[in-house]
Scaffold this active site. Structure first.
Site, PDB file in Angstrom:
ATOM      1  N   GLU A 136       8.480   6.712  16.426  1.00 10.09           N
ATOM      2  CA  GLU A 136       8.472   6.182  15.062  1.00 10.09           C
ATOM      3  C   GLU A 136      10.262   6.524  14.734  1.00 10.09           C
ATOM      4  OE1 GLU A 136       6.748   6.444  10.620  1.00 10.09           O
ATOM      5  OE2 GLU A 136       6.488   8.097  12.009  1.00 10.09           O
ATOM      6  N   HIS A 137      10.506   7.709  14.728  1.00  6.33           N
ATOM      7  CA  HIS A 137      11.739   8.335  14.084  1.00  6.33           C
ATOM      8  C   HIS A 137      12.231   9.236  15.601  1.00  6.33           C
ATOM      9  CE1 HIS A 137       9.098   8.987  10.522  1.00  6.33           C
ATOM     10  NE2 HIS A 137      10.106   8.385   9.977  1.00  6.33           N
ATOM     11  N   ASN A 160      -3.545   6.152   6.381  1.00  5.13           N
ATOM     12  CA  ASN A 160      -4.039   7.076   7.590  1.00  5.13           C
ATOM     13  C   ASN A 160      -4.730   6.081   8.526  1.00  5.13           C
ATOM     14  OD1 ASN A 160      -6.635   6.020   6.252  1.00  5.13           O
ATOM     15  ND2 ASN A 160      -6.962   7.649   5.365  1.00  5.13           N
ATOM     16  N   ASP A 193      14.072   9.054   5.239  1.00  5.60           N
ATOM     17  CA  ASP A 193      13.010   8.888   4.414  1.00  5.60           C
ATOM     18  C   ASP A 193      13.225   8.482   2.856  1.00  5.60           C
ATOM     19  OD1 ASP A 193      11.034   9.532   6.245  1.00  5.60           O
ATOM     20  OD2 ASP A 193      10.992  11.415   5.921  1.00  5.60           O
ATOM     21  N   GLN A 198       8.611  16.678   9.782  1.00 11.56           N
ATOM     22  CA  GLN A 198       7.530  15.522   9.934  1.00 11.56           C
ATOM     23  C   GLN A 198       6.152  16.389  10.307  1.00 11.56           C
ATOM     24  OE1 GLN A 198       8.247  12.438   9.356  1.00 11.56           O
ATOM     25  NE2 GLN A 198      10.373  13.575   8.679  1.00 11.56           N
ATOM     26  N   THR A 234       2.783  10.120  11.091  1.00 12.25           N
ATOM     27  CA  THR A 234       4.152  10.038  11.496  1.00 12.25           C
ATOM     28  C   THR A 234       4.596  10.772  12.845  1.00 12.25           C
ATOM     29  OG1 THR A 234       6.334  10.419  10.315  1.00 12.25           O
ATOM     30  CG2 THR A 234       4.841  12.257  10.188  1.00 12.25           C
ATOM     31  N   HIS A 260       1.897 -39.726  21.552  1.00  5.71           N
ATOM     32  CA  HIS A 260       2.896 -39.222  21.147  1.00  5.71           C
ATOM     33  C   HIS A 260       3.734 -39.866  21.348  1.00  5.71           C
ATOM     34  CE1 HIS A 260       0.462 -35.427  20.930  1.00  5.71           C
ATOM     35  NE2 HIS A 260       1.384 -34.645  20.619  1.00  5.71           N
ATOM     36  N   HIS A 271       3.880  16.285   7.103  1.00  2.71           N
ATOM     37  CA  HIS A 271       3.081  15.226   6.515  1.00  2.71           C
ATOM     38  C   HIS A 271       1.510  15.340   6.664  1.00  2.71           C
ATOM     39  CE1 HIS A 271       5.745  12.168   5.212  1.00  2.71           C
ATOM     40  NE2 HIS A 271       6.836  12.446   5.989  1.00  2.71           N
ATOM     41  N   GLN A 331     -11.000   0.223   1.576  1.00  4.41           N
ATOM     42  CA  GLN A 331     -11.598  -0.838   0.571  1.00  4.41           C
ATOM     43  C   GLN A 331     -10.468  -1.322  -0.245  1.00  4.41           C
ATOM     44  OE1 GLN A 331     -11.932   2.599   0.748  1.00  4.41           O
ATOM     45  NE2 GLN A 331     -11.916   3.643  -1.109  1.00  4.41           N
ATOM     46  N   GLU A 349       2.984 -35.207  30.033  1.00  2.00           N
ATOM     47  CA  GLU A 349       1.863 -34.158  29.652  1.00  2.00           C
ATOM     48  C   GLU A 349       0.531 -35.037  29.250  1.00  2.00           C
ATOM     49  OE1 GLU A 349       3.339 -32.086  26.086  1.00  2.00           O
ATOM     50  OE2 GLU A 349       4.389 -30.596  27.392  1.00  2.00           O
ATOM     51  N   TYR A 398       0.587  -1.303   0.101  1.00  2.00           N
ATOM     52  CA  TYR A 398      -0.072   0.033  -0.097  1.00  2.00           C
ATOM     53  C   TYR A 398       0.852   1.124  -0.103  1.00  2.00           C
ATOM     54  CZ  TYR A 398      -3.842   3.157   0.887  1.00  2.00           C
ATOM     55  OH  TYR A 398      -4.593   4.206   0.875  1.00  2.00           O
TER      56      TYR A 398
END
Length: 455
Positions: A346-347, A232, A380, A277, A255, A439, A280, A209, A434, A134
């Site tokens: 994140e950064h 988003n 980036d 940043q 971000t 087994h 964005h 979607q 067990e 994406y």
């Protein structure tokens, strides 16, 4: 423009600033993915049942573009690359080269272990077979995200890659009236980079979607095994909802940047990095953590000067003025280090006299940028690192996108008769402990002579 959070003197006054307290005190955006789930759930269900037609309708509703054929024509990809500015193409080629080199170093190889003579366990690194990538395209055409998604997937050896990016709505990029920009296709720079990387399967679809379309498949598009890429809040919510139906990389939303700095930092640089940043998204977070009142004041003055000159001034002002952004004043750098580690940005930029050593103390960050000459903008685009990173504190448990995101580890077990016989007694003992005797029998049945000897 940007608020202050003052933590100085609280510890001396007897307040306990442990991890939980710091997480409550540091700035954080209201990013209610749970609430967004209520919005995206019916969309995803509709796409599951009606497929292509549902994706078209939601594209028309949210992107204001009716796209009859979601698949971008091969000719459009070719034309976009031919028309790409040569300077921009050269920059993307260098970005691709650096990300590919880092990805190849990360790729790793199969590991063979021999825990016993005649017993071998091989860990094979197997690529995911089909991935949906994406690429956001709302306020900015993030063509660099094509590089960050596609290159590590290619290095991993993923045989089938598909890219989704929103069609460009009317009025964007100088469009006029009700006509969609670029004929209702994704931004041409996004298409050009896809063409540079040899990606032929590209779809003009965005939002929840698009995530649902990849997760369930639709007419002309096979379902994928893994979905990666930022987006988003609705993209993030759809990824969370459909996790399990498909794999996801992480929940990469709006971000954020945190800068840990002392008196050695350049206020001009720090302010520019915070603005970069904030550019964005109005929900973007910009946080400075410092023990220096002098630096804090200098950065605040620089922000006022630089924001007045930046292109996306309104967006930047909203981000810097939001509750997610602040200058956090601390007693000392050790407390500052604890604050940014609790924040799990994140950064994270570290601009201190001991930047490299202090970076080694950080456990929680999507990516760490060390020193005054390693700004987030470098990461980036052209550092070679990946810019698809966990946000909203998820860096305390999640990693950024890398070649490993596209690989599965498969253990291949190969034991000889003698090696199995040597450990058979342990297997039977553990199975009985067990209360799973079958087994144990699955091993002992292979050695009937041992059972006779015991009899």
């Amino acid at each position: 423009m940007i608020r202050r959070v003052d933590l100085r003197g609280r510890v001396a006054a007897g307040e306990v600033l442990d991890l939980q307290a710091l997480q409550a005190l540091v700035p954080r955006a209201v990013f209610d993915v749970e609430k967004a789930l209520d919005v995206v759930r019916p969309i995803c269900l509709d796409v599951r049942h009606r497929g292509l037609e549902a994706i078209r309708e939601y594209g028309e509703q949210f992107d204001h573009v009716r796209v009859d054929d979601l698949r971008v024509p091969a000719e459009a990809l070719k034309t976009a690359l031919e028309q790409l500015d040569p300077e921009v193409r050269s920059a993307f080629e260098e970005s691709i080269r650096r990300v590919r080199e880092v990805s190849e170093d990360e790729r790793g190889a199969d590991v063979v272990s021999q825990p016993a003579p005649g017993g071998r366990v091989t860990q094979r690194l197997v690529p995911v077979q089909r991935v949906g990538l994406y690429v956001p395209g709302g306020r900015a055409p993030l063509a660099s995200s094509v590089v960050m998604n596609v290159v590590p997937a290619q290095v991993a050896g993923v045989p089938s890659l598909a890219v989704a990016s929103p069609p460009q709505r009317p009025g964007r990029w100088g469009g006029e009236g009700s006509e969609p920009a670029f004929g209702g296709l994704p931004h041409p720079t996004v298409l050009a980079v896809c063409a540079m990387l040899g990606i032929e399967e590209v779809y003009a679809m965005g939002g929840a979607q698009a995530i649902a379309g990849f997760a369930y498949g639709f007419e002309g598009c096979r379902k994928v095994n893994l979905i990666t890429g930022p987006g988003n809040i609705y993209v993030v919510a759809a990824k969370r909802l459909l996790k399990g139906e498909v794999g996801i990389d992480s929940e990469a939303g709006p971000t954020e940047i945190a800068v840990l700095a002392d008196d050695t930092a350049d206020a001009v640089h720090v302010a520019a990095d915070l603005i970069s940043q904030a550019e964005h998204d109005p929900m973007a977070a910009s946080v400075l953590v410092t023990p220096s009142e002098t630096l804090a004041q200098s950065v605040e003055k620089e922000l006022a000067l630089q924001v007045a000159q930046t292109k996306h001034r309104e967006r930047v002002e909203e981000a810097l003025g939001g509750q997610q952004s602040a200058v956090v004043l601390v007693d000392d750098l050790d407390q500052g280090t604890a604050v940014v580690d609790a924040y799990a940005a994140e950064h994270l930029e570290i601009q201190t006299a001991d930047a490299e050593e202090r970076a080694g103390l950080i456990n929680n960050a999507g990516a760490i940028f060390v020193g005054g000459w390693s700004p987030v903008s470098l990461g980036d685009y052209c550092a070679g690192s990946n810019h698809v990173l966990p946000t909203a504190g998820c860096a305390c448990h999640s990693s950024g996108l890398s070649v490993r995101s596209f690989l599965k580890a498969v253990h291949v077990v190969n034991y000889s008769r003698e090696a199995l016989q040597d450990v058979a007694g342990h297997v039977v003992a553990l199975a009985n402990a067990e209360d799973l005797p079958a087994h144990g029998a699955a091993v002992s049945v292979r050695f009937p002579e041992a059972a006779k000897d015991e009899g």
